[in-house]
Structure formats: structure tokens, C-alpha cells
Scaffold this motif. Structure first.
Motif, mmCIF file in Angstrom:
data_model
loop_
_atom_site.group_PDB
_atom_site.id
_atom_site.type_symbol
_atom_site.label_atom_id
_atom_site.label_comp_id
_atom_site.label_asym_id
_atom_site.label_seq_id
_atom_site.Cartn_x
_atom_site.Cartn_y
_atom_site.Cartn_z
ATOM 1 N N UNK A 176 -15.939 -36.345 1.568
ATOM 2 C CA UNK A 176 -14.736 -36.323 2.374
ATOM 3 C C UNK A 176 -13.529 -35.930 1.541
ATOM 4 N N UNK A 177 -12.429 -36.651 1.757
ATOM 5 C CA UNK A 177 -11.205 -36.347 1.022
ATOM 6 C C UNK A 177 -11.223 -36.854 -0.417
ATOM 7 N N UNK A 178 -12.090 -37.827 -0.698
ATOM 8 C CA UNK A 178 -12.054 -38.515 -1.994
ATOM 9 C C UNK A 178 -11.965 -37.586 -3.205
ATOM 10 N N UNK A 179 -12.787 -36.529 -3.312
ATOM 11 C CA UNK A 179 -12.704 -35.680 -4.510
ATOM 12 C C UNK A 179 -11.376 -34.945 -4.650
ATOM 13 N N UNK A 180 -10.604 -34.867 -3.572
ATOM 14 C CA UNK A 180 -9.341 -34.129 -3.589
ATOM 15 C C UNK A 180 -8.121 -35.043 -3.765
ATOM 16 N N UNK A 181 -8.359 -36.354 -3.789
ATOM 17 C CA UNK A 181 -7.251 -37.302 -3.906
ATOM 18 C C UNK A 181 -6.977 -37.589 -5.380
ATOM 19 N N UNK A 182 -5.791 -37.229 -5.840
ATOM 20 C CA UNK A 182 -5.435 -37.390 -7.253
ATOM 21 C C UNK A 182 -5.388 -38.862 -7.632
ATOM 22 N N UNK A 183 -4.795 -39.685 -6.786
ATOM 23 C CA UNK A 183 -4.670 -41.124 -7.061
ATOM 24 C C UNK A 183 -5.683 -41.903 -6.238
ATOM 25 N N UNK A 184 -6.965 -41.516 -6.361
ATOM 26 C CA UNK A 184 -8.010 -42.098 -5.514
ATOM 27 C C UNK A 184 -8.112 -43.609 -5.676
ATOM 28 N N UNK A 185 -8.039 -44.106 -6.914
ATOM 29 C CA UNK A 185 -8.154 -45.548 -7.116
ATOM 30 C C UNK A 185 -7.073 -46.319 -6.378
ATOM 31 N N UNK A 186 -5.839 -45.832 -6.472
ATOM 32 C CA UNK A 186 -4.713 -46.483 -5.813
ATOM 33 C C UNK A 186 -4.846 -46.404 -4.293
ATOM 34 N N UNK A 187 -5.185 -45.224 -3.785
ATOM 35 C CA UNK A 187 -5.295 -45.041 -2.334
ATOM 36 C C UNK A 187 -6.486 -45.819 -1.776
ATOM 37 N N UNK A 188 -7.580 -45.828 -2.520
ATOM 38 C CA UNK A 188 -8.767 -46.587 -2.108
ATOM 39 C C UNK A 188 -8.441 -48.072 -1.997
ATOM 40 N N UNK A 189 -7.714 -48.589 -2.971
ATOM 41 C CA UNK A 189 -7.327 -50.002 -2.939
ATOM 42 C C UNK A 189 -6.469 -50.306 -1.723
ATOM 43 N N UNK A 200 -11.080 -49.429 -8.253
ATOM 44 C CA UNK A 200 -10.016 -50.098 -7.532
ATOM 45 C C UNK A 200 -8.789 -50.218 -8.412
ATOM 46 N N UNK A 201 -7.648 -49.864 -7.867
ATOM 47 C CA UNK A 201 -6.388 -49.882 -8.611
ATOM 48 C C UNK A 201 -5.879 -51.318 -8.681
ATOM 49 N N UNK A 202 -5.883 -51.893 -9.876
ATOM 50 C CA UNK A 202 -5.560 -53.304 -10.018
ATOM 51 C C UNK A 202 -4.095 -53.570 -10.313
ATOM 52 N N UNK A 203 -3.408 -52.612 -10.909
ATOM 53 C CA UNK A 203 -2.024 -52.865 -11.297
ATOM 54 C C UNK A 203 -1.110 -52.859 -10.091
ATOM 55 N N UNK A 204 -0.029 -53.603 -10.181
ATOM 56 C CA UNK A 204 0.912 -53.705 -9.076
ATOM 57 C C UNK A 204 1.897 -52.556 -9.082
ATOM 58 N N UNK A 205 2.772 -52.526 -8.087
ATOM 59 C CA UNK A 205 3.768 -51.448 -8.005
ATOM 60 C C UNK A 205 4.795 -51.557 -9.121
ATOM 61 N N UNK A 206 5.397 -50.420 -9.429
ATOM 62 C CA UNK A 206 6.480 -50.414 -10.401
ATOM 63 C C UNK A 206 7.801 -50.608 -9.674
ATOM 64 N N UNK A 207 8.863 -50.742 -10.454
ATOM 65 C CA UNK A 207 10.178 -51.003 -9.865
ATOM 66 C C UNK A 207 10.663 -49.817 -9.030
ATOM 67 N N UNK A 208 10.124 -48.616 -9.304
ATOM 68 C CA UNK A 208 10.580 -47.422 -8.595
ATOM 69 C C UNK A 208 9.740 -47.094 -7.359
ATOM 70 N N UNK A 236 -0.480 -40.967 -0.753
ATOM 71 C CA UNK A 236 -1.743 -40.310 -1.070
ATOM 72 C C UNK A 236 -1.373 -38.953 -1.648
ATOM 73 N N UNK A 237 -1.896 -38.677 -2.835
ATOM 74 C CA UNK A 237 -1.605 -37.416 -3.529
ATOM 75 C C UNK A 237 -2.836 -36.533 -3.417
ATOM 76 N N UNK A 238 -2.698 -35.493 -2.628
ATOM 77 C CA UNK A 238 -3.844 -34.673 -2.246
ATOM 78 C C UNK A 238 -3.772 -33.303 -2.906
ATOM 79 N N UNK A 239 -4.785 -32.975 -3.682
ATOM 80 C CA UNK A 239 -4.840 -31.669 -4.335
ATOM 81 C C UNK A 239 -5.441 -30.668 -3.366
#
Length: 273
Positions: free
Chosen positions: A160-173, A206-214, A220-223
Motif C-alpha cells: 500500500x502506501x507504506x513504502x512511500x511514507x517517509x515518516x512511516x514509524x511516526x504515521x503508523x504510531x 513504532x515511533x516512541x518519541x513524543x512531539x517537539x516544541x515546534x 504524513x510525508x509521502x514520497x
């Protein structure tokens, strides 16, 4: 268990209303005291209802369902278990009573061009979409788009879209967290199966880190075609539904997270080639 007779003459078991009330109360993490206070009844009466020593009136079923914040589908199920007819209709989206709803949905989808938008049901199956969704679906294997196409499966599946998602770990989470909360709230076994399936897909820790201040939203970042499209989404539902089908529809709209993405989507709309 109460028997339920169908038109074909077959009799199947149906959970007693007290069992359902108890299960939903526990799912909502409420004590009998907490629920009885919310429903303005005695704890003793609630206990009798849950154990089957007392039978609830139609009004009591609806009152408890409201305090438990149940979906319309589950409210109908409670009523049936208590021996009452369902209160909420369940019309197919193509049924005549839903004509104005279909028109409203179409207006929202078309009005969102040149940005993608979809309508999904409670199981995240695709119900409708605008033409701009092709910016996403063009990247998905055709077999994943065969109705009923599930948008979460199409997003995270390796074909599906997974191979094209740059930030897959973050979006998957983000998607799995949303689905997990829905499973917990609804108790829907089909959604639980879907969550288990999606968690088994490879291709992104799975993206474990939390959001940054910005950070403002999770994008979703899609290539695509040598460019990266940055998109974020909003989710809209109908405000005062009294129909089961309508209450379970959601409109997810994608928006550009930067001017480059907006320009690319506008250009693609005017020149699809």
C-alpha cells in the motif's frame, strides 16, 4: 441468554440485557456506584438490573445507554436484549431517506478539491472519495482497493502506501493509537482483528518519541514522483445523527502542511498528467 427468533425460523442466543449493561459499565471503567449516580438510580436497582433480578423499562435502557455513551448500534442492541424494538433506524447510504445526506457528503468532498478527502464507515472501509484521492490511491496495489477497501490497511500494508511514507514509524504510531482507542471504546471484535493485523505488518518501527516544541499536528510525508508531499488530516462526523449508518460515517480530509505541497496538488488538479 435470551432466545431470538429470525424469519427463517432459526433461534439463536442473544446476551441478556443485564450482562450487556455490566460489560459496558466495566468497559467504561465505572463502578456500580458511579453509574448509578450518573443515571440517578440506586446502586441496588442497578445491581438487580445487571443480575437479571429486575427488568429495565425501555426508558431505563435508553437512559443507561446514554450515561454509558454507547453508539447508536449498541443502544439498539441493548433494547433488543431487553425485549424492545430498536429506536434508531439503519438505512443504507443509497436508500431514499439518505438522499440529502448523500448530497451533503458529495458537496463536502467536491468542495475540498484539489485536496484529497474520503468518507469511511466505523470499520474504516472506504464509502466515498473525491477525485483528488488518486494522489494516494495511485500508489496502492489494486487488490487493496477492491471494495470494501479498508483505508487503514491500504495505508500500512507493504503493498500500500507504506513504502512511500517517509515518516512511516511516526504515521503508523498515529494510526494504530487512533485505532486502539476506537477498539477500547467500541468493543468491536472486527476492529480488534484489524488492529492485530496492522500491528503485524513490517516496514516501520513504532515511533516512541513524543512531539517537539515546534510540532502542531502529526503529518504524513509521502514520497511521490521525486517530491515529498506533506499532509495533515481532519476528521468530521455528523453532529446529531439518529440513524445508525449516519452515526458511523466519518469524513477525513487531507490538507497541505506547506505551500510546496499545496502548489503541487493544485497543479496536479489542473493538469493530472
Amino acid at each position: 441468554m435470551k432466545p431470538a427468533t429470525h424469519d427463517a425460523g432459526m433461534t439463536v442466543s442473544r446476551p441478556a440485557v443485564g450482562v450487556l449493561l455490566r460489560d459496558w459499565r466495566r468497559r467504561r471503567r465505572l463502578s456500580q456506584l458511579e453509574l448509578s449516580i450518573r443515571a440517578d438510580i440506586s446502586t441496588r436497582h442497578l445491581s438487580f438490573l445487571e443480575t437479571g433480578r429486575s427488568s429495565p423499562s425501555r426508558e431505563m435502557v435508553l437512559q443507561l445507554a446514554d450515561r454509558l455513551d454507547l453508539a447508536l448500534r449498541e443502544r439498539n442492541r441493548l433494547l433488543l436484549a431487553a425485549g424492545f424494538a430498536p429506536v434508531y433506524s439503519e438505512n443504507a447510504l443509497d436508500a431514499p431517506p439518505m438522499t440529502v445526506i448523500r448530497s451533503a457528503i458529495r458537496q463536502v468532498l467536491d468542495g475540498h478539491e484539489p485536496y484529497p478527502a474520503v468518507v469511511v464507515d466505523r470499520s474504516w472501509n472506504l464509502v466515498a472519495a473525491n477525485e483528488s484521492l488518486s494522489v494516494l490511491t495511485d500508489l496502492v496495489a489494486p487488490r487493496l482497493l477492491v471494495p470494501p477497501a479498508n483505508v487503514l490497511r491500504a495505508s500500512l500494508h507493504p503493498n500500500g502506501l507504506a513504502p512511500h511514507i517517509v515518516n512511516l514509524g511516526e504515521w503508523r504510531s498515529h494510526l494504530l493509537h487512533r485505532l486502539s482507542r476506537q477498539v477500547e471504546f467500541s468493543g468491536d471484535p472486527d476492529l480488534a482483528d484489524l488492529e492485530e493485523e496492522l500491528r503485524g505488518y513490517p516496514g516501520g518501527e513504532t515511533h516512541a518519541s513524543g512531539p517537539t516544541a515546534n510540532d502542531i499536528v502529526v503529518p504524513v510525508r509521502l514520497r511521490r514522483g521525486g517530491r515529498v508531499l506533506n499532509l495533515f488530516t481532519t476528521l468530521a462526523t455528523f453532529g446529531t445523527p439518529l440513524d445508525v449508518t449516519l452515526s458511523e460515517l466519518s469524513i477525513e480530509s487531507f490538507y497541505p502542511a506547506d505551500e510546496e505541497t499545496a502548489r503541487e496538488l493544485r497543479t496536479r488538479r489542473s493538469d493530472p498528467s
